[in-house]
Design a protein around this motif. Structure first.
Motif, PDB file in Angstrom:
ATOM      1  N   ARG B 418      88.493  29.724  16.411  1.00  0.00           N
ATOM      2  CA  ARG B 418      88.664  30.808  17.380  1.00  0.00           C
ATOM      3  C   ARG B 418      87.411  31.674  17.343  1.00  0.00           C
ATOM      4  O   ARG B 418      86.731  31.751  16.320  1.00  0.00           O
ATOM      5  CB  ARG B 418      89.907  31.654  17.097  1.00  0.00           C
ATOM      6  CG  ARG B 418      90.029  32.140  15.666  1.00  0.00           C
ATOM      7  CD  ARG B 418      90.974  33.313  15.574  1.00  0.00           C
ATOM      8  NE  ARG B 418      90.366  34.478  16.216  1.00  0.00           N
ATOM      9  CZ  ARG B 418      90.860  35.707  16.148  1.00  0.00           C
ATOM     10  NH1 ARG B 418      91.963  35.924  15.473  1.00  0.00           N
ATOM     11  NH2 ARG B 418      90.253  36.723  16.723  1.00  0.00           N
ATOM     12  N   PRO B 419      87.082  32.286  18.462  1.00  0.00           N
ATOM     13  CA  PRO B 419      85.864  33.098  18.454  1.00  0.00           C
ATOM     14  C   PRO B 419      86.021  34.318  17.560  1.00  0.00           C
ATOM     15  O   PRO B 419      87.113  34.877  17.452  1.00  0.00           O
ATOM     16  CB  PRO B 419      85.693  33.503  19.911  1.00  0.00           C
ATOM     17  CG  PRO B 419      87.011  33.290  20.563  1.00  0.00           C
ATOM     18  CD  PRO B 419      87.751  32.288  19.765  1.00  0.00           C
ATOM     19  N   ILE B 420      84.930  34.695  16.928  1.00  0.00           N
ATOM     20  CA  ILE B 420      84.889  35.897  16.087  1.00  0.00           C
ATOM     21  C   ILE B 420      83.885  36.843  16.730  1.00  0.00           C
ATOM     22  O   ILE B 420      82.839  36.416  17.202  1.00  0.00           O
ATOM     23  CB  ILE B 420      84.426  35.530  14.664  1.00  0.00           C
ATOM     24  CG1 ILE B 420      85.432  34.613  13.976  1.00  0.00           C
ATOM     25  CG2 ILE B 420      84.158  36.782  13.832  1.00  0.00           C
ATOM     26  CD1 ILE B 420      86.738  35.284  13.633  1.00  0.00           C
ATOM     27  N   TYR B 421      84.236  38.120  16.787  1.00  0.00           N
ATOM     28  CA  TYR B 421      83.312  39.116  17.336  1.00  0.00           C
ATOM     29  C   TYR B 421      82.856  39.986  16.180  1.00  0.00           C
ATOM     30  O   TYR B 421      83.577  40.913  15.767  1.00  0.00           O
ATOM     31  CB  TYR B 421      84.014  39.947  18.404  1.00  0.00           C
ATOM     32  CG  TYR B 421      84.792  39.101  19.388  1.00  0.00           C
ATOM     33  CD1 TYR B 421      84.167  38.053  20.079  1.00  0.00           C
ATOM     34  CD2 TYR B 421      86.148  39.314  19.610  1.00  0.00           C
ATOM     35  CE1 TYR B 421      84.877  37.261  20.969  1.00  0.00           C
ATOM     36  CE2 TYR B 421      86.861  38.526  20.502  1.00  0.00           C
ATOM     37  CZ  TYR B 421      86.229  37.506  21.175  1.00  0.00           C
ATOM     38  OH  TYR B 421      86.938  36.716  22.049  1.00  0.00           O
ATOM     39  N   PRO B 422      81.676  39.703  15.651  1.00  0.00           N
ATOM     40  CA  PRO B 422      81.241  40.416  14.439  1.00  0.00           C
ATOM     41  C   PRO B 422      81.285  41.934  14.594  1.00  0.00           C
ATOM     42  O   PRO B 422      81.670  42.639  13.664  1.00  0.00           O
ATOM     43  CB  PRO B 422      79.813  39.908  14.224  1.00  0.00           C
ATOM     44  CG  PRO B 422      79.788  38.568  14.882  1.00  0.00           C
ATOM     45  CD  PRO B 422      80.696  38.687  16.065  1.00  0.00           C
ATOM     46  N   TRP B 423      80.935  42.459  15.764  1.00  0.00           N
ATOM     47  CA  TRP B 423      80.951  43.919  15.947  1.00  0.00           C
ATOM     48  C   TRP B 423      82.354  44.467  15.750  1.00  0.00           C
ATOM     49  O   TRP B 423      82.536  45.568  15.223  1.00  0.00           O
ATOM     50  CB  TRP B 423      80.426  44.297  17.340  1.00  0.00           C
ATOM     51  CG  TRP B 423      81.333  43.896  18.473  1.00  0.00           C
ATOM     52  CD1 TRP B 423      81.316  42.719  19.157  1.00  0.00           C
ATOM     53  CD2 TRP B 423      82.416  44.661  19.032  1.00  0.00           C
ATOM     54  NE1 TRP B 423      82.320  42.698  20.104  1.00  0.00           N
ATOM     55  CE2 TRP B 423      83.004  43.875  20.055  1.00  0.00           C
ATOM     56  CE3 TRP B 423      82.936  45.926  18.781  1.00  0.00           C
ATOM     57  CZ2 TRP B 423      84.091  44.314  20.817  1.00  0.00           C
ATOM     58  CZ3 TRP B 423      84.027  46.368  19.539  1.00  0.00           C
ATOM     59  CH2 TRP B 423      84.593  45.557  20.535  1.00  0.00           C
ATOM     60  N   LEU B 424      83.364  43.695  16.179  1.00  0.00           N
ATOM     61  CA  LEU B 424      84.747  44.152  16.081  1.00  0.00           C
ATOM     62  C   LEU B 424      85.232  44.094  14.635  1.00  0.00           C
ATOM     63  O   LEU B 424      85.927  45.004  14.154  1.00  0.00           O
ATOM     64  CB  LEU B 424      85.620  43.289  17.000  1.00  0.00           C
ATOM     65  CG  LEU B 424      87.086  43.668  17.141  1.00  0.00           C
ATOM     66  CD1 LEU B 424      87.266  45.119  17.577  1.00  0.00           C
ATOM     67  CD2 LEU B 424      87.785  42.744  18.142  1.00  0.00           C
ATOM     68  N   ASP B 425      84.846  43.049  13.944  1.00  0.00           N
ATOM     69  CA  ASP B 425      85.182  42.975  12.519  1.00  0.00           C
ATOM     70  C   ASP B 425      84.536  44.114  11.744  1.00  0.00           C
ATOM     71  O   ASP B 425      85.164  44.742  10.891  1.00  0.00           O
ATOM     72  CB  ASP B 425      84.696  41.638  11.932  1.00  0.00           C
ATOM     73  CG  ASP B 425      85.847  40.672  11.814  1.00  0.00           C
ATOM     74  OD1 ASP B 425      86.218  40.104  12.852  1.00  0.00           O
ATOM     75  OD2 ASP B 425      86.388  40.520  10.696  1.00  0.00           O
ATOM     76  N   ARG B 426      83.277  44.355  12.067  1.00  0.00           N
ATOM     77  CA  ARG B 426      82.564  45.418  11.367  1.00  0.00           C
ATOM     78  C   ARG B 426      83.222  46.766  11.624  1.00  0.00           C
ATOM     79  O   ARG B 426      83.423  47.562  10.709  1.00  0.00           O
ATOM     80  CB  ARG B 426      81.107  45.426  11.847  1.00  0.00           C
ATOM     81  CG  ARG B 426      80.266  46.407  11.132  1.00  0.00           C
ATOM     82  CD  ARG B 426      78.817  46.305  11.592  1.00  0.00           C
ATOM     83  NE  ARG B 426      78.160  47.580  11.373  1.00  0.00           N
ATOM     84  CZ  ARG B 426      76.910  47.851  11.702  1.00  0.00           C
ATOM     85  NH1 ARG B 426      76.163  46.913  12.264  1.00  0.00           N
ATOM     86  NH2 ARG B 426      76.387  49.023  11.474  1.00  0.00           N
ATOM     87  N   LEU B 427      83.591  46.975  12.868  1.00  0.00           N
ATOM     88  CA  LEU B 427      84.245  48.237  13.240  1.00  0.00           C
ATOM     89  C   LEU B 427      85.554  48.422  12.466  1.00  0.00           C
ATOM     90  O   LEU B 427      85.824  49.489  11.905  1.00  0.00           O
ATOM     91  CB  LEU B 427      84.479  48.230  14.757  1.00  0.00           C
ATOM     92  CG  LEU B 427      84.999  49.498  15.430  1.00  0.00           C
ATOM     93  CD1 LEU B 427      84.545  49.544  16.900  1.00  0.00           C
ATOM     94  CD2 LEU B 427      86.497  49.633  15.375  1.00  0.00           C
ATOM     95  N   GLN B 428      86.347  47.370  12.402  1.00  0.00           N
ATOM     96  CA  GLN B 428      87.656  47.489  11.742  1.00  0.00           C
ATOM     97  C   GLN B 428      87.516  47.627  10.229  1.00  0.00           C
ATOM     98  O   GLN B 428      88.219  48.406   9.589  1.00  0.00           O
ATOM     99  CB  GLN B 428      88.524  46.272  12.070  1.00  0.00           C
ATOM    100  CG  GLN B 428      88.947  46.256  13.530  1.00  0.00           C
ATOM    101  CD  GLN B 428      89.725  45.004  13.897  1.00  0.00           C
ATOM    102  OE1 GLN B 428      89.201  43.891  13.800  1.00  0.00           O
ATOM    103  NE2 GLN B 428      90.959  45.164  14.317  1.00  0.00           N
TER     104      GLN B 428
END
Lengths: 685, 685
Positions: B418-428
């Motif tokens: 599944r796609p991963i959005y690094p910016w979103l992981d970093r934010l969370q």
């Protein structure tokens, strides 16, 4: 108003007000409880001592307290009280907020937009005049009569509005009215600030906590006629370390407390006000944190706003915790029952009157809170629109914010040049419009008025992009042009302010009729009941006017572990991790070898203070300044509702640390000499 | 687990559980209250009806409910249950979440990562086995014995783990244990979704509100062996409009309720859990909103996460409101007093046992909540680290999440691409680390363990930038390589997960000993007390397992104003403003002339549901599906704690509207034919 709240989380031991407990109280200068202090401390200041201290105490209209510490207008306050000024004087190339600033010479001192320094020169009881003017009027009519009387008294009291300001202060929620006359200094300049990382070491995680390692101090200077003001009645500076247990006084302007609220009023805070504030401020904080991470420029420009939001948020989280604590609410209910029992029917039933008005307030609250969006540019717009309308009316018929006595500061705040950050305005306006829709509902008439067919995002973007209000010359044109100019303006922000103005005015009118009128009348009765039951052992809730608190240098026990009275400058180096916000300020690294590590840095006292007290001088028995209050501990947040002598502490930066900084970290030999000159100078008490 | 919460704000009329009130109850299929329904409705389903419906009811492991509506594996559920799948299958060029998707042919149906469909095939009472295994053990020992027994029963029940899944479900908090056996479909594909603006019309402002104009429907298909699954036991599709007052059934998997909580447990929710969640989720929401505004790509990638956060936040705000309502808490206290009075000392004092354990839970809660940071990449890391450790142990000694019966789904969720959005992981991750520091304090040992010498910002950035866990092949290598591979990995996220794993495990152990063990034992006693007092008129709290609720098509009165039962499709056009989120989906504009404006769009029923019920078929007396439940009204949020028959409503998208969309808005003739074929097909009830 940027207020640090220096207040107290209600723990099991919190003592809601009936008669004031040990060290409790934010006393007015005309009612200092000398006998009570003498009984506890074996000594109390006399009238001469009080008069001298009062004459050196400064209110900063930005929302802080301060004191004169030289005969040449030099003002000691907190860093966080002037950080906005430092930020406004910063540019991408010369970021003085970050790098610190030492003027060195008078000529290089920097103007602070919107800032004004005020010193109380007299206090006069005008209760009979105000109450007489109200007579038997009720509701909105009572509010109008009261406001007209206040405007009349203020106007008569201060014919010279250039150097004086008059304010009729409502005490005990309507029990007393006092006319405070101020000498005002509307030209205030920045003299010295450390690098922001020195006061902000520990950042939001350490805010309201102790032990603490913060150099939260700065110096301003008051000017008159373009020259440093002559301020012979200043405090004497001493850089000695505080002694454990010694008596301390905090003299300043606590902003707001609700210690006299009834249980019905507190229930509204608990169920409606606090939850909404916590949720909406948290979201604003998140929006701003993310925006600031996107660029160094936004990081600088948003810094002070973020600090202020995080401070308010921590306060509301603490208040909600206090309000959710059954033991705390139980004690307040018990105090209320005690007063009811002592009062019988002699004062009517003010509790029931307040309960009715509070129910009306609950119904009005959200509409009123969200009626005007947030943002500096919108504030300019609505102020210009209203000032144009109000100035055309007789003084006694104006909104209280626009009377002749209030107008000069309003004008200064609108016209002073200051940088505007459109992205920040857009963020705040968008947020507040979006929260209005969330809390009122998409189909609510007020939401429809606020948004029309637009989205919060689209509307905020359009208004901020289109307005010319960031230009002080444009604001001046509209101010000077009055109603004709404002009515003719096609500036989108002005057009928008005109569109939504009437709704907010109508809500204020309802509020006056259903809430302010009846609550003021009931609170006046409650004040009478309290004086009858407890005599002069009570003090009024905080009103951002001058108060004095006495206490002592003392730590506390945190769940069984003693918290020390003070920190030493050397402790900073032990606590530093190198990662924000626990990274050392560069000058602390560079000058490490010179600094006396054993210098007392910050310390705690039992003084009873709250937001607005930031920058207050902490004064010893001899009337010398030994520090500047800058925070409370975490237990102090519930202090809004009740002071807890066991846990509630004031956090102070010591003059010893400030002097160490002036010598060895951010050297300012001229400033140091100025401070030392005063030790034997005219200001000596 | 993305759960829409479809629950009830406690108003004055809320009725906490003692005996179930009219239309109240999320009943298990082995205890349907036929007599009670017959008494109220003059009719109730028989066992054959219930068995057929049960065989067509689908649980989606993403946190939703659904139903088979054709013999070829076709599944009806909500749009918001598959939006994550649509978003994962979107690219900047081909944004199917935004544009909608009609597969047209089987070959074009798109895989949904991590999604699994499950159908209950049997329910067996295993209470004696589990309680017998626990015996007289207490605390952690009891929890271990219970978990070992559950693992044993599950493993024995499902020797074929490829097509079946076994789960021992704890009901009444420990009063009963039932073995649920599922047929599982681990290959689930996307068949049809409308443009996201069609279901999301009204956005967060309209969430939990009604009238509503939302096409919150979609179709999936279950596959087996690479082919559409044969599902003869499906529901029959009917596109007729609902009739006011007709009986309706909702069959699905309500996620979680706390209707059997004691007042002590609710006080902890009120004072500790809910305020923290509201504040922290609000901030996360703000961070995400701002990030999404910075680019169209982030706007797309963050969309589903934001929707889920806003939904959870609205639930917690509503729950807090219910918990802050004195009338609501008073009724719960009264119900508790009634049960105490009826029970005497016959069941010991479970209330006091729970009070003691709840005090321990309060002390543990924040440390446990913040022990592991949030983020998909971190979740992969900690799951890989733990799976490697746990797989090396005997089944009965593993953490419950890693037993042989649980492992296949864990493995699927870790390994599915599944796609991963690094910016979103970093934010969370940054957000959760920063909140850990805020709530635990900067000097707390857990904060120090989590952050070391780094800041939340720096640590999150370093971990997300350095990890290779976004690559499914790398995850597979670590999964297949087991403990040796995981221990040898120098991937920073894996290294970090290894570092903080032990602390969280130790907290879980403490939790088992001090909270789970004693609370489960006490709740078992409470269940006995309730059965003794109220007989079989009570139902267990929701557990994300299959339940059935009965009710009827009915509006309600909102502060004196009747709210209609339904909306019509034509109403969308009247409500649209053109500005987000009240802008029409493009196909609604383009096809306006073709649409039958009088089609019933959304409607409300009195069914008792909660988050997890999203996508549940709404079934008529004949067993035909007439809609898909997708929300509750605002009053439903307090339904966590008690059902209010006067105000609590389920919000449903009608099959009539879905069929209109399949014909005239997002045409899918093949799908329409497949649905219509079933009208006289094998699936008919």
């Amino acid at each position: 108003m940027i207020l640090r709240r220096l207040a107290a989380v209600a723990a099991l031991t919190v003592l809601p007000i009936s008669a004031a407990q040990a060290d409790e109280g934010m006393w007015t200068f005309d009612a200092f409880p000398a006998a009570k202090m003498r009984a506890d401390y074996g000594w109390a200041p006399d009238q001469a001592w009080l008069d001298k201290v009062r004459a050196a105490a400064v209110r900063l209209t930005g929302g802080c307290s301060a004191s004169f510490v030289s005969a040449e207008g030099l003002i000691l306050t907190n860093h966080h009280c002037v950080a906005g000024c430092a930020e406004q004087n910063s540019t991408a190339r010369n970021n003085i907020l970050k790098a610190g600033f030492v003027a060195g010479t008078r000529e290089r001192e920097l103007k602070c937009a919107g800032q004004q320094a005020e010193v109380v020169t007299s206090i006069r009881d005008v209760t009979p005049e105000v109450k007489g003017a109200v007579g038997n009027a009720a509701g909105e009519a009572a509010v109008k009569a009261r406001n007209a009387a206040k405007a009349r008294i203020e106007s008569a009291g201060c014919p010279d509005k250039t150097t004086t300001r008059c304010q009729v202060v409502t005490l005990y929620g309507g029990g007393q009215y006092k006319l405070y006359t101020y000498h005002k200094y509307s030209d205030v300049r920045l003299v010295w600030v450390p690098e922001s990382q020195a006061p902000q070491f520990g950042g939001d995680p350490d805010n309201f906590n102790f032990p603490r390692y913060s150099l939260d101090a700065s110096f301003l200077r008051a000017y008159e006629g373009g020259r440093p003001a002559a301020t012979p009645a200043h405090l004497t500076w001493t850089a000695r370390a505080p002694v454990d247990g010694e008596a301390t006084f905090v003299v300043g302007n606590p902003g707001s407390t609700q210690r006299l609220y009834t249980t019905e009023q507190l229930a509204m805070q608990r169920e409606l006000v606090a939850p909404m504030r916590v949720a909406t401020y948290s979201e604003l904080r998140g929006r701003l944190i993310n925006a600031m991470e996107s660029s160094p420029v936004k990081n600088r420009e948003g810094h002070q706003t973020l600090e202020s939001i995080e401070n308010s948020l921590k306060v509301y989280i603490g208040l909600k915790k206090a309000l959710d604590d059954p033991a705390f609410m139980g004690k307040i209910a018990a105090a209320e029952a005690d007063l009811k029992a002592k009062s019988g029917n002699r004062f009517g039933n003010p509790w029931s009157d307040i309960a009715g008005a509070t129910q009306a307030y609950r119904n009005l609250y959200l509409a009123r809170y969200f009626a005007l969006p947030r943002g500096t540019l919108f504030n300019y717009a609505i102020t210009l629109v209203r000032a144009a309308d109000e100035r055309a009316k007789p003084d006694s018929e104006r909104l209280p914010e626009y009377t002749e006595s209030a107008l000069p500061l309003v004008q200064k705040q609108v016209l002073d040049a200051r940088p505007i950050y459109p992205w920040l305005d857009r963020l705040q306006t968008e947020w507040s419009l979006s929260k209005a829709r969330e809390y009122l509902g998409a189909d609510d008439p007020e939401t429809r008025l606020l948004l029309g067919q637009e989205s919060p995002e689209g509307l905020a973007a359009r208004l901020v992009a289109g307005t010319k209000l960031a230009d002080p010359a444009y604001r001046k044109r509209l101010w000077d042009g009055g109603k004709a100019a404002v009515d003719a303006s096609t500036d989108p922000m002005i057009v928008y302010a005109r569109k939504i103005d009437a709704n907010d005015r109508a809500l204020e009118q309802k509020f006056d009729e259903l809430v302010d009128g009846p609550v003021t009348a009931a609170q006046a009765k409650l004040a009478d009941a309290r004086f009858a039951a407890y005599g002069s052992t009570i003090y009024p809730d905080a009103t951002f006017t001058l108060r004095i608190s006495y206490g002592k240098v003392q730590g506390w026990n945190e769940r069984g572990t003693p918290v020390p009275t003070r920190t030493l400058m050397g402790g900073t180096y032990e606590r530093a991790t190198g990662a924000e916000p626990f990274d050392l300020a560069p000058a602390f690294i560079a000058n490490k070898s010179k600094i006396n590590m054993a210098t007392t840095y910050d310390f705690v006292t039992t003084n009873d203070i709250i937001g607005g007290n930031s920058g207050s001088p902490v004064i010893d028995r001899e009337g010398k300044v030994i520090g500047a209050a800058f925070d409370g501990n975490i237990h102090s947040i519930g202090g809004n509702y009740g002071y807890d002598p066991v846990l509630n502490r004031t956090v102070v930066v010591s003059t010893a640390a400030v002097e160490e900084a002036l010598k060895n970290i951010y050297p300012a030999p001229g400033l140091l000499a100025e401070l030392r000159r005063q030790k034997s100078g005219v200001g000596k008490l």
